[in-house]
Structures are given as C-alpha cells and as structure tokens.
Design an enzyme around this catalytic site. Structure first.
Site, PDB file in Angstrom:
ATOM      1  N   SER A   1       0.733  -1.346  -0.028  1.00 30.49           N
ATOM      2  CA  SER A   1       0.122   0.036  -0.041  1.00 30.49           C
ATOM      3  C   SER A   1       0.790   1.368   0.043  1.00 30.49           C
ATOM      4  O   SER A   1       1.650   1.400  -0.879  1.00 30.49           O
ATOM      5  CB  SER A   1      -1.013  -0.106   1.100  1.00 30.49           C
ATOM      6  OG  SER A   1      -1.995   1.025   1.082  1.00 30.49           O
TER       7      SER A   1
ATOM      8  N   LYS B   1     -11.482   9.206  -8.222  1.00 27.67           N
ATOM      9  CA  LYS B   1     -10.462  10.181  -7.716  1.00 27.67           C
ATOM     10  C   LYS B   1      -9.160  10.071  -7.181  1.00 27.67           C
ATOM     11  O   LYS B   1      -8.162  10.648  -7.519  1.00 27.67           O
ATOM     12  CB  LYS B   1     -11.291  11.286  -7.122  1.00 27.67           C
ATOM     13  CG  LYS B   1     -12.623  11.966  -7.632  1.00 27.67           C
ATOM     14  CD  LYS B   1     -13.237  12.772  -6.973  1.00 27.67           C
ATOM     15  CE  LYS B   1     -12.496  14.000  -6.433  1.00 27.67           C
ATOM     16  NZ  LYS B   1     -13.632  14.958  -5.505  1.00 27.67           N
TER      17      LYS B   1
END
Length: 289
Positions: A107, A147
């Site tokens: 991540s 987004k």
C-alpha cells in the site's frame, strides 16, 4: 656532496608528502558512514518525525546516505505523502530497504519505496497492492475511488518515471488493480535497484552507484563505510507501540474501568488521572489505526 644532500632532502620531502596524503585518505575512508533507521508496522505520525530527525541528522553529520529498513502494511495517504516529500527534498541520498525476508512494502509503503533515491529489497519480500480503501478497510464509493486512484497513479508515474516505462506501468497497476511483486519481479521490471541479502550486501552493491540529489549527480561510496544505527527515541517507541490493536484496546479497557471506579468511589484522584491518561493514549492509538 651538496647535490647528494639536496637529493636526500628532496626525497624526504616527497616521502613526507605521500605519507601525509595517505593519512588524509585513510582518515576520510574511516570517517565515511551511513545512518540507518528501522521502521516496522503501519505508517503513523511518529514515523514522520522519526524520518525527519534521521534526515536532519544525516545532513548535519555528512552521512554518505540515510537507509530506512522498511516493513509496513501501509497507512494513511496524507502521512505517506509527507514521508515521500521528506525523501524527495532531502539533501542526503536516501535508501529504502525492504527488510528482512518476509517483510513487505504494501500500500503506502510502495510509494514510500519509490520515493527514495535508491530502492532495494531482500529476497522473499514483496511490494505493491497499493489500491486505496476506506478507514475501516472498506471499498470507497465509485466517484471517490476514481479520484483517489487517479491522484495516486499520477504520483506513482512521477516517482517511477526515472526507472523506465515498465516500472511506471507496474506502479500504476499496483494502484489500479492492487498488483504486487516479489523482489525478483520488481528488480526485473526496474521498480527497485538492488536485491540484497542483508545490509552489508546492500552496501557492497551500492558502492559507485549514481543518484540525483537536489539536481546534482552524487556517487555513493558505501563500501567499508561505518554503519550508525539511529533508533527511535523512547517517546517515539512508546507511541509507536501503543498503535498495536491489542494494546490500544487494553488501554481503552483500563481507562474506562478506572473512570468508573473513580465515579463510584469519589474522593481520590489516582484512578481518575490514570483513567484519563489511558483513554487519551487509547484514543490516539485508535485514531491512527
């Protein structure tokens, strides 16, 4: 006789000069050092202050480079962005080494690794799976997810651009499709620079490697350099430890029970003070988690 005397004096002067130069070179070789930080666990605000202190120390004491041993499942995007900015703006070469074997830069750890001047991994480590999720691990809404992903992909492209098209494509897929890679796969794609068994192996491989720091080419001289460990301070270690979920809930339990005991038996302050402190620490830890 005079010529012989002058010749001997000249020879002695040259010998003294050579010995002096050799001593200076030896002193410079001995003085070369690297500062090593170690980060394990989710990305927290404490890591930012720790890395910032490490960079500041490395710039002040003239370290050849600052190395971060990294093992993280990731963390908040805003915290990750602050760490990446610190690495990019550092005036000392920064190295992220995913270590030890079995560790991962998942991540947010993926972009932190890409943000360093040098990226390395130990055998048996992984990197990637950088798709964004909500604070509880849930999927984001379709619009918000798009987004956030586009923003992270743009950042990944910028960080991986110097590593080639294949590295850029993989970095985007790590965000878009949660792709992950082993150390060997990452090296083959150009995502990282080295695979090293340990720190000594990494220093040997990095020697002579060129990086760009502040728009200037810097050649690393790491072979034989002194390794200086820069551990977290006591306060940093404490605040980092309490972000363990088990410890956070223990603090929460102690805090609630201490407050209840204080309310049921008024007149003393010890239980109330302990409870308040435990609750504050628990709220900090749970907020980070």
């Amino acid at each position: 006789m005079r010529r012989d005397w002058r010749w001997w004096v000249s020879s002695l002067l040259w010998l003294a000069l050579l010995l002096s130069s050799a001593t200076v070179v030896a002193q410079e070789e001995t003085a070369r050092h690297l500062n090593v930080l170690e980060i394990e666990g989710p990305v927290t605000p404490i890591m930012i202050s720790y890395i910032e202190r490490g960079i500041r120390t490395s710039e002040a004491d003239g370290a050849e480079a600052m190395i971060i041993k990294l093992n993280t499942p990731g963390g908040q995007i805003d915290l990750m962005n602050e760490i990446v900015q610190l690495l990019l703006q550092a005036d000392v070469p920064t190295v992220v080494f995913v270590y030890p074997q079995g560790a991962y830069a998942a991540s947010a750890g993926t972009l932190i690794t890409l943000g360093a001047h040098v990226a390395a991994m130990a055998p048996g480590t992984t990197i990637g799976a950088a798709s964004p999720v909500g604070t509880q691990g849930e999927d984001l809404g379709e619009t918000m997810e798009q987004k956030v992903k586009e923003d992270l992909k743009a950042q990944a492209r910028a960080l991986a651009s110097r590593r080639g098209e294949e590295a850029v494509a993989w970095a985007e897929s790590a965000i878009q499709e949660a792709k992950a890679a082993t150390a060997e796969e990452a090296l083959e794609m150009g995502v990282i620079d080295f695979i090293a068994d340990d720190l000594d192996d990494l220093l040997a491989q990095m020697d002579g490697f060129q990086v760009e720091v502040g728009r200037q080419e810097v050649t690393l001289r790491t072979a034989g350099a002194e390794v200086r460990e820069q551990p977290m301070s006591f306060v940093e270690q404490f605040l980092h430890i309490i972000t363990n979920p088990t410890i956070a809930f223990i603090l929460l339990t102690i805090g609630i029970n201490a407050i209840l005991f204080e309310l049921s038996s008024p007149g003393g302050f010890a239980a109330g003070i302990v409870g308040a402190i435990c609750l504050l620490l628990a709220f900090y830890a749970l907020g980070v988690l």
